[in-house]
Design a protein around this motif. Structure first.
Motif, PDB file in Angstrom:
ATOM      1  N   ALA A 136       0.830  -1.210   0.000  1.00  0.00           N
ATOM      2  CA  ALA A 136       0.000   0.000   0.000  1.00  0.00           C
ATOM      3  C   ALA A 136       0.864   1.259   0.000  1.00  0.00           C
ATOM      4  CB  ALA A 136      -0.931   0.000   1.212  1.00  0.00           C
ATOM      5  N   VAL A 137       1.938   1.245   0.795  1.00  0.00           N
ATOM      6  CA  VAL A 137       2.848   2.390   0.833  1.00  0.00           C
ATOM      7  C   VAL A 137       3.427   2.666  -0.549  1.00  0.00           C
ATOM      8  CG1 VAL A 137       5.010   3.283   1.786  1.00  0.00           C
ATOM      9  CG2 VAL A 137       3.441   2.002   3.253  1.00  0.00           C
ATOM     10  N   MET A 138       3.883   1.611  -1.221  1.00  0.00           N
ATOM     11  CA  MET A 138       4.482   1.782  -2.546  1.00  0.00           C
ATOM     12  C   MET A 138       3.464   2.259  -3.574  1.00  0.00           C
ATOM     13  SD  MET A 138       7.285  -1.283  -2.932  1.00  0.00           S
ATOM     14  CE  MET A 138       6.636  -2.484  -1.795  1.00  0.00           C
ATOM     15  N   ALA A 139       2.245   1.717  -3.506  1.00  0.00           N
ATOM     16  CA  ALA A 139       1.201   2.123  -4.449  1.00  0.00           C
ATOM     17  C   ALA A 139       0.894   3.612  -4.315  1.00  0.00           C
ATOM     18  CB  ALA A 139      -0.059   1.301  -4.233  1.00  0.00           C
ATOM     19  N   LEU A 140       0.852   4.112  -3.085  1.00  0.00           N
ATOM     20  CA  LEU A 140       0.539   5.523  -2.861  1.00  0.00           C
ATOM     21  C   LEU A 140       1.718   6.432  -3.198  1.00  0.00           C
ATOM     22  CD1 LEU A 140      -1.577   5.552   0.428  1.00  0.00           C
ATOM     23  CD2 LEU A 140      -2.353   5.533  -1.937  1.00  0.00           C
ATOM     24  N   LYS A 141       2.906   6.046  -2.749  1.00  0.00           N
ATOM     25  CA  LYS A 141       4.071   6.899  -2.997  1.00  0.00           C
ATOM     26  C   LYS A 141       4.426   6.977  -4.478  1.00  0.00           C
ATOM     27  CE  LYS A 141       6.444   6.903   1.447  1.00  0.00           C
ATOM     28  NZ  LYS A 141       7.737   6.731   2.141  1.00  0.00           N
ATOM     29  N   ALA A 142       4.303   5.856  -5.189  1.00  0.00           N
ATOM     30  CA  ALA A 142       4.634   5.844  -6.620  1.00  0.00           C
ATOM     31  C   ALA A 142       3.453   6.247  -7.494  1.00  0.00           C
ATOM     32  CB  ALA A 142       5.129   4.453  -7.030  1.00  0.00           C
ATOM     33  N   PHE A 180      -5.928   3.514  -6.286  1.00  0.00           N
ATOM     34  CA  PHE A 180      -6.007   4.058  -4.927  1.00  0.00           C
ATOM     35  C   PHE A 180      -5.685   5.550  -4.892  1.00  0.00           C
ATOM     36  CE2 PHE A 180      -4.902  -0.482  -4.415  1.00  0.00           C
ATOM     37  CZ  PHE A 180      -6.034  -0.890  -3.722  1.00  0.00           C
ATOM     38  N   SER A 181      -5.895   6.233  -6.015  1.00  0.00           N
ATOM     39  CA  SER A 181      -5.581   7.663  -6.089  1.00  0.00           C
ATOM     40  C   SER A 181      -6.393   8.483  -5.081  1.00  0.00           C
ATOM     41  CB  SER A 181      -5.811   8.184  -7.507  1.00  0.00           C
ATOM     42  OG  SER A 181      -7.158   7.971  -7.918  1.00  0.00           O
ATOM     43  N   ARG A 182      -7.536   7.937  -4.639  1.00  0.00           N
ATOM     44  CA  ARG A 182      -8.359   8.679  -3.670  1.00  0.00           C
ATOM     45  C   ARG A 182      -7.661   8.801  -2.316  1.00  0.00           C
ATOM     46  NH1 ARG A 182     -10.057   3.527  -4.328  1.00  0.00           N
ATOM     47  NH2 ARG A 182     -10.654   2.253  -2.524  1.00  0.00           N
ATOM     48  N   GLY A 185      -1.439  11.045  -0.610  1.00  0.00           N
ATOM     49  CA  GLY A 185      -1.060  11.916   0.495  1.00  0.00           C
ATOM     50  C   GLY A 185      -1.364  11.335   1.856  1.00  0.00           C
ATOM     51  N   MET A 186      -1.896  10.118   1.893  1.00  0.00           N
ATOM     52  CA  MET A 186      -2.281   9.507   3.166  1.00  0.00           C
ATOM     53  C   MET A 186      -1.453   8.259   3.473  1.00  0.00           C
ATOM     54  SD  MET A 186      -6.428   9.915   2.633  1.00  0.00           S
ATOM     55  CE  MET A 186      -6.875   9.524   4.327  1.00  0.00           C
ATOM     56  N   GLU A 187      -0.232   8.204   2.877  1.00  0.00           N
ATOM     57  CA  GLU A 187       0.582   7.001   3.056  1.00  0.00           C
ATOM     58  C   GLU A 187       1.137   6.838   4.464  1.00  0.00           C
ATOM     59  OE1 GLU A 187       3.089  10.156   0.940  1.00  0.00           O
ATOM     60  OE2 GLU A 187       1.106   9.282   0.700  1.00  0.00           O
ATOM     61  N   ASN A 188       0.955   7.816   5.329  1.00  0.00           N
ATOM     62  CA  ASN A 188       1.391   7.699   6.722  1.00  0.00           C
ATOM     63  C   ASN A 188       0.242   7.365   7.670  1.00  0.00           C
ATOM     64  OD1 ASN A 188       4.138   8.334   6.164  1.00  0.00           O
ATOM     65  ND2 ASN A 188       3.613  10.507   6.072  1.00  0.00           N
ATOM     66  N   GLU A 189      -0.953   7.212   7.108  1.00  0.00           N
ATOM     67  CA  GLU A 189      -2.118   6.868   7.918  1.00  0.00           C
ATOM     68  C   GLU A 189      -2.252   5.341   8.017  1.00  0.00           C
ATOM     69  OE1 GLU A 189      -4.013   8.984   9.489  1.00  0.00           O
ATOM     70  OE2 GLU A 189      -3.091  10.806   8.667  1.00  0.00           O
ATOM     71  N   LYS A 190      -2.035   4.807   9.201  1.00  0.00           N
ATOM     72  CA  LYS A 190      -2.037   3.354   9.369  1.00  0.00           C
ATOM     73  C   LYS A 190      -3.365   2.721   8.975  1.00  0.00           C
ATOM     74  CE  LYS A 190       1.457   3.167  13.025  1.00  0.00           C
ATOM     75  NZ  LYS A 190       1.761   2.737  14.420  1.00  0.00           N
ATOM     76  N   ALA A 191      -4.466   3.373   9.322  1.00  0.00           N
ATOM     77  CA  ALA A 191      -5.779   2.812   8.998  1.00  0.00           C
ATOM     78  C   ALA A 191      -5.997   2.763   7.492  1.00  0.00           C
ATOM     79  CB  ALA A 191      -6.878   3.645   9.657  1.00  0.00           C
ATOM     80  N   VAL A 192      -5.508   3.773   6.780  1.00  0.00           N
ATOM     81  CA  VAL A 192      -5.632   3.811   5.318  1.00  0.00           C
ATOM     82  C   VAL A 192      -4.795   2.704   4.684  1.00  0.00           C
ATOM     83  CG1 VAL A 192      -5.066   5.158   3.254  1.00  0.00           C
ATOM     84  CG2 VAL A 192      -6.195   6.256   5.188  1.00  0.00           C
ATOM     85  N   ALA A 195      -6.504  -0.566   5.181  1.00  0.00           N
ATOM     86  CA  ALA A 195      -7.685  -0.700   4.319  1.00  0.00           C
ATOM     87  C   ALA A 195      -7.290  -1.023   2.886  1.00  0.00           C
ATOM     88  CB  ALA A 195      -8.510   0.584   4.372  1.00  0.00           C
ATOM     89  N   ILE A 196      -6.257  -0.359   2.374  1.00  0.00           N
ATOM     90  CA  ILE A 196      -5.794  -0.607   1.005  1.00  0.00           C
ATOM     91  C   ILE A 196      -5.276  -2.036   0.877  1.00  0.00           C
ATOM     92  CG2 ILE A 196      -3.999  -0.031  -0.678  1.00  0.00           C
ATOM     93  CD1 ILE A 196      -4.226   2.868   0.265  1.00  0.00           C
ATOM     94  N   THR A 197      -4.458  -2.442   1.847  1.00  0.00           N
ATOM     95  CA  THR A 197      -3.882  -3.794   1.802  1.00  0.00           C
ATOM     96  C   THR A 197      -4.976  -4.852   1.865  1.00  0.00           C
ATOM     97  OG1 THR A 197      -1.908  -2.955   2.918  1.00  0.00           O
ATOM     98  CG2 THR A 197      -2.201  -5.339   2.861  1.00  0.00           C
ATOM     99  N   ASP A 198      -5.959  -4.653   2.715  1.00  0.00           N
ATOM    100  CA  ASP A 198      -7.060  -5.612   2.818  1.00  0.00           C
ATOM    101  C   ASP A 198      -7.865  -5.666   1.521  1.00  0.00           C
ATOM    102  OD1 ASP A 198      -6.325  -6.249   5.380  1.00  0.00           O
ATOM    103  OD2 ASP A 198      -7.842  -5.001   6.351  1.00  0.00           O
ATOM    104  N   GLU A 199      -8.014  -4.526   0.857  1.00  0.00           N
ATOM    105  CA  GLU A 199      -8.721  -4.515  -0.428  1.00  0.00           C
ATOM    106  C   GLU A 199      -7.942  -5.314  -1.476  1.00  0.00           C
ATOM    107  OE1 GLU A 199     -10.281  -1.318  -3.818  1.00  0.00           O
ATOM    108  OE2 GLU A 199     -10.003  -0.645  -1.739  1.00  0.00           O
ATOM    109  N   ILE A 200      -6.630  -5.172  -1.462  1.00  0.00           N
ATOM    110  CA  ILE A 200      -5.789  -5.933  -2.392  1.00  0.00           C
ATOM    111  C   ILE A 200      -5.900  -7.431  -2.106  1.00  0.00           C
ATOM    112  CG2 ILE A 200      -3.402  -6.412  -3.076  1.00  0.00           C
ATOM    113  CD1 ILE A 200      -2.836  -3.407  -2.500  1.00  0.00           C
ATOM    114  N   MET A 201      -5.817  -7.794  -0.824  1.00  0.00           N
ATOM    115  CA  MET A 201      -5.883  -9.210  -0.458  1.00  0.00           C
ATOM    116  C   MET A 201      -7.248  -9.799  -0.796  1.00  0.00           C
ATOM    117  SD  MET A 201      -2.841  -9.608   0.409  1.00  0.00           S
ATOM    118  CE  MET A 201      -2.980 -11.358   0.742  1.00  0.00           C
TER     119      MET A 201
END
Length: 244
Positions: A136-142, A180-182, A185-192, A195-201
């Motif tokens: 999720a971190v990589m998807a948001l940062k890149a 996950f463009s929505r 800027g929220m790559e430091n939010e643990k809950a986000v 949520a992204i990782t769970d959606e991928i899984m």
């Protein structure tokens, strides 16, 4: 260069002949630009089957142990993985996750495909385990899409510990890209990130139809190994009496 020799001359044709994989949803993998392919991990052969069937080059983050083995076998294994374009990642220590993220972002910055197994390790029993948030971190940062992928049948063909794979039908199934463009800027939010990782899984789960376990695979492996060791220790302390 060796990557393409492996893909088109040496390993690729052999893998296609042995496994005869059926490919579904290949149109979901973009023909150009950076993207993450996130899949389940059932077998050692997963590392080679997906690159063999993709039109584009894909780079996986591989565990550092593949590059540090002792003796001639270890050196040959390391040379093979490096030649195939795989990147070693140390999975131990506090900085392991950050190192993996840095390496992955480096691949994506070159407009390439990055292959990731969010579970962090191979499934030891064929089930799908909880994903780690690095993807999720990589998807948001890149700012790249994530293409879910399911390897089906590779566990039966080559489960952990089996060196020579057996003939078994294999399906490689790709899902629609996840955007996950929505969350930018929220790559430091643990809950986000969770949520992204769970959606991928969940997307991988729908493709693979595996049983899901809401625990990290490494934790379950360690617990099972500890329980096995405890049973063995108990057996040594209290040996069974001979039956009459």
């Amino acid at each position: 260069m060796f990557y393409y020799v492996l893909k088109y001359v040496l390993l690729g044709p052999l893998l296609r002949l042995v496994f005869r994989p059926r490919i579904e949803g290949l149109e979901h993998v973009p023909e150009s630009g950076p993207a993450i392919v996130a899949g389940n991990h059932l077998s050692f052969s997963d590392h080679f089957l997906m690159p063999a069937i993709l039109k584009r080059r894909i780079t996986f983050l591989a565990k550092a142990e593949y590059f540090t083995g002792p003796g001639l076998k270890g050196r040959l294994t390391a040379a093979f993985f490096r030649s195939a374009g795989q990147i070693p990642v140390d999975r131990s220590g506090k900085e392991a996750g950050q190192a993996a993220i840095r390496e992955g972002l480096g691949v994506l910055s070159k407009d390439e495909l990055l292959g990731i197994y969010p579970e962090g390790t191979r499934s030891h029993d064929g089930r799908l385990y909880k994903g780690k948030v690095g993807v999720a971190v990589m998807a948001l940062k890149a700012r790249v899409p994530v293409i879910p992928c399911a390897m089906i049948g590779t566990f039966e063909a080559q489960p952990p510990g089996k060196v020579i794979p057996t003939l078994h039908p294999v399906v490689i199934r790709f899902g629609k890209p996840l955007d996950f463009s929505r969350y930018l800027g929220m790559e430091n939010e643990k809950a986000v990130l969770r949520a992204i990782t769970d959606e991928i899984m969940y997307a991988i789960l729908k493709l693979s139809e595996q049983e899901y376990v809401d625990q990290y695979a490494a934790v379950v492996k360690a617990e099972e190994a500890a329980a096995k060791a405890a049973r063995a220790e108990k057996g040594r302390k209290f040996p069974r009496l001979p039956s009459h």
